[in-house]
Scaffold this active site. Sequence first.
Site, short mmCIF file in Angstrom:
data_model
loop_
_atom_site.label_atom_id
_atom_site.label_comp_id
_atom_site.label_asym_id
_atom_site.label_seq_id
_atom_site.Cartn_x
_atom_site.Cartn_y
_atom_site.Cartn_z
N HIS A 13 22.73 17.40 22.57
CA HIS A 13 21.39 16.98 23.01
C HIS A 13 21.26 17.11 24.52
CE1 HIS A 13 17.59 14.95 23.23
NE2 HIS A 13 18.10 13.98 23.96
N ASP A 34 29.47 12.50 31.85
CA ASP A 34 29.89 12.41 30.45
C ASP A 34 31.23 11.69 30.38
OD1 ASP A 34 28.95 13.97 27.69
OD2 ASP A 34 31.07 13.43 27.72
N GLY A 68 21.46 11.38 22.10
CA GLY A 68 20.60 11.37 20.93
C GLY A 68 20.48 10.04 20.24
N HIS A 135 -3.73 13.87 16.45
CA HIS A 135 -4.54 13.04 17.35
C HIS A 135 -4.30 11.54 17.14
CE1 HIS A 135 -7.31 11.72 14.14
NE2 HIS A 135 -7.06 12.92 13.62
N HIS A 144 12.98 8.83 17.83
CA HIS A 144 13.43 10.22 17.74
C HIS A 144 12.71 10.89 16.58
CE1 HIS A 144 17.05 13.23 17.29
NE2 HIS A 144 15.88 13.84 17.45
N ILE A 165 14.90 15.52 10.07
CA ILE A 165 14.38 16.87 10.17
C ILE A 165 13.43 17.18 9.01
CG2 ILE A 165 16.39 17.85 8.97
CD1 ILE A 165 16.13 20.27 10.92
#
Length: 206
Positions: A13, A34, A68, A135, A144, A165
């Site tokens: 990500h 990291d 993420g 809208h 997410h 997904i």
Amino acid sequence: MKNKLLIIGANGHGKVVADIALKMGKWQSIAFLDDNENIKVSLGIEVIGKSDEAFAYIDDCDIFVGIGNNAIRKKLQESLELKGASIPKLIHPNSVIGEQVEVESGTVIMAGVVINCCTKIGKGCIINTGATIDHDNLIEDFVHLSPGVHLAGTVKVGKGTWLGIGSVVSNNVNITCRCIVGAGAVVVKDINQTGTYVGIPSKKID
């Protein structure tokens, strides 16, 4: 806004976040933090320290949390906000943003996203590749939306929720906070109880 960007998280990500930042062309330099000491460079960008070192860079850099996991991203961003960090929003040049759309700090909008007019996106959100938001939506903080998620008009998504997904939400539907909606699920009525929802139409499984 500062001329240097520091991204926390140099894995999958975080790399996409960095790629968007590069395409935006607003920063003279970009670096990663990291916690994996084995990662020295990612996407050709240097890893200069660990995530807990971010506070040392507050005066010099914009800082973006490229992680993420919603809960971890929330914890890190709120800690940075308390210290006065400058937290940008990242919007891919190949996204389409309608009129009167509000996007708050720490949110990333990826390639191919379409957000139609009069929608509000909270802070620390991920609007992932190819997602569409019609809208008058309200996407609360640290949500997410995974690649290919489609929200119809006047949808509300509560804080910390993750839509998998390809999931779809019908118009005028409210989803409460901290839910997980599984890949390919279709939400056709309000979700009022926190939990995991899968299937067509979506049903709670835990």
